[in-house]
Design a protein around this motif. Structure first.
Motif, PDB file in Angstrom:
ATOM      1  N   CYS A  10       0.859  -1.184   0.000  1.00 26.14           N
ATOM      2  CA  CYS A  10       0.000   0.000   0.000  1.00 26.14           C
ATOM      3  C   CYS A  10       0.899   1.240   0.000  1.00 26.14           C
ATOM      4  N   PHE A  11       0.942   1.919  -1.124  1.00 30.59           N
ATOM      5  CA  PHE A  11       1.823   3.073  -1.269  1.00 30.59           C
ATOM      6  C   PHE A  11       1.506   4.151  -0.241  1.00 30.59           C
ATOM      7  N   THR A  12       0.238   4.513  -0.107  1.00 32.87           N
ATOM      8  CA  THR A  12      -0.140   5.587   0.815  1.00 32.87           C
ATOM      9  C   THR A  12       0.222   5.232   2.258  1.00 32.87           C
ATOM     10  N   ALA A  13      -0.022   3.988   2.646  1.00 34.48           N
ATOM     11  CA  ALA A  13       0.324   3.572   4.006  1.00 34.48           C
ATOM     12  C   ALA A  13       1.825   3.659   4.247  1.00 34.48           C
ATOM     13  N   ARG A  14       2.620   3.312   3.234  1.00 39.60           N
ATOM     14  CA  ARG A  14       4.079   3.345   3.398  1.00 39.60           C
ATOM     15  C   ARG A  14       4.589   4.785   3.547  1.00 39.60           C
ATOM     16  N   VAL A  15       4.147   5.686   2.672  1.00 37.51           N
ATOM     17  CA  VAL A  15       4.653   7.062   2.768  1.00 37.51           C
ATOM     18  C   VAL A  15       4.095   7.754   4.005  1.00 37.51           C
ATOM     19  N   ASP A  16       2.873   7.421   4.398  1.00 38.69           N
ATOM     20  CA  ASP A  16       2.325   7.982   5.636  1.00 38.69           C
ATOM     21  C   ASP A  16       3.133   7.501   6.838  1.00 38.69           C
ATOM     22  N   HIS A  17       3.553   6.247   6.803  1.00 41.00           N
ATOM     23  CA  HIS A  17       4.377   5.695   7.882  1.00 41.00           C
ATOM     24  C   HIS A  17       5.682   6.477   8.011  1.00 41.00           C
ATOM     25  N   TYR A  18       6.325   6.751   6.888  1.00 43.24           N
ATOM     26  CA  TYR A  18       7.549   7.547   6.925  1.00 43.24           C
ATOM     27  C   TYR A  18       7.258   8.953   7.456  1.00 43.24           C
ATOM     28  N   TRP A  19       6.214   9.570   6.915  1.00 44.75           N
ATOM     29  CA  TRP A  19       5.903  10.964   7.247  1.00 44.75           C
ATOM     30  C   TRP A  19       5.593  11.139   8.735  1.00 44.75           C
ATOM     31  N   LEU A  20       4.818  10.239   9.300  1.00 43.12           N
ATOM     32  CA  LEU A  20       4.391  10.381  10.688  1.00 43.12           C
ATOM     33  C   LEU A  20       5.554  10.247  11.676  1.00 43.12           C
ATOM     34  N   GLN A  21       6.652   9.625  11.227  1.00 40.84           N
ATOM     35  CA  GLN A  21       7.808   9.491  12.113  1.00 40.84           C
ATOM     36  C   GLN A  21       8.745  10.695  12.062  1.00 40.84           C
ATOM     37  N   LEU A  22       8.580  11.532  11.037  1.00 37.48           N
ATOM     38  CA  LEU A  22       9.474  12.681  10.897  1.00 37.48           C
ATOM     39  C   LEU A  22       9.175  13.745  11.941  1.00 37.48           C
TER      40      LEU A  22
END
Length: 284
Positions: A135-147
């Motif tokens: 899931c592309f959106t889930a992956r980039v959201d995962h990265y973003w939320l940790q920043l």
């Protein structure tokens, strides 16, 4: 790469102790591997010369959404094909795989050979592969939320928000995708070209995987897509070309977030530099 005795290595990385019950005789030496960006792995050498790679589970692998158990499943599924290392054992602290001896293909790899290798991954039978679709959106959201707030600049925020949704393009069958297939993860062994570092592998749109490979190789999109389709026997090139073009900005955004997170976790300025280069591609 530093070399340690087994007892010294276990003091430096306690996850190695989980292998004491596996080896009848302990390794005679352990060597740190520095080639990977995500993985801080170990090369283990037994007294009979057998060599392995220990791929530990760490806060870093969790931050990047990496599952060693899924990596083990992928390697088990492709083992008979001979395109990657054989998995040996997986536990709650990491994954042990065979060491692939040979030359890493950082340079001098022909585009045809690169794409043939990629196609061999995409043609793997996935029916018995117990992986959830990527899931592309889930992956980039995962990265973003940790920043942290420092890394969420106004420009990066705009890029992330604009490109976080997958493209609206005609679908193709999902394939096993490596998601990091470049010369740095290809080894020319006595059995041919082998693919290593399967930690990002997933079931996904193969056009996204092709996009990532094209970006890593820094080759012409049109030439690479046409060559890929020709080698795979795909006659209608347009859906693949349009798919790669649609995934291109999204893959760059995902890579930008990856580098920002890597900079946050390790503090190495080279990661921030790479993120800024990708950020400027959107500004231009």
């Amino acid at each position: 790469m530093a070399i340690f005795s087994w007892s010294e290595a276990k003091l430096l990385d306690t996850s190695l102790s989980s292998l004491d019950g596996y080896f009848s005789d302990p390794p005679i030496r352990a060597q740190t591997l520095t080639g990977g960006l995500t993985n801080r792995c170990w090369k283990l050498v037994l007294v009979d010369g057998t060599e392995y790679v220990w791929r530990p589970i760490t806060p870093i692998t969790k931050a990047f959404f990496i599952s060693r158990h899924e990596e083990y499943q992928v390697l088990s599924a492709i083992e008979r094909l001979g395109i990657g290392p054989s998995p040996i054992v997986v536990n709650d602290l990491g994954l042990l795989v065979e060491w692939i001896a040979g030359d890493t293909l950082y340079e001098g790899l022909e585009l045809d050979d690169l794409l043939k290798t990629l196609i061999s991954v995409h043609l793997v039978n996935t029916k018995r592969l117990p992986l959830q679709p990527f899931c592309f959106t889930a992956r980039v959201d995962h990265y973003w939320l940790q920043l942290d707030a420092i890394h969420k600049t106004e420009t990066c925020t705009q890029i992330y928000q604009e490109w976080r949704i997958p493209p609206s393009i005609p679908s193709v069958d999902l394939s096993l995708c490596h998601f990091d297939l470049g010369g740095y993860n290809l080894v020319r062994s006595h059995e041919g070209i082998k693919v290593i570092d399967w930690e990002y592998a997933a079931l996904a749109d193969p056009r996204l995987d092709l996009t990532l490979t094209i970006s890593a190789a820094r080759v012409s999109v049109t030439e690479a897509v046409q060559t890929y389709c020709q080698l795979r026997g795909i006659h209608d090139v347009q859906p693949w070309l349009k798919g790669v073009e649609a995934w291109l900005p999204r893959s760059r955004m995902m890579a930008m977030l990856w580098y920002l997170l890597a900079h946050q976790l390790w503090g190495d300025e080279i990661y921030l530099d790479e993120a800024e280069v990708l950020c400027r591609t959107f500004c231009s």
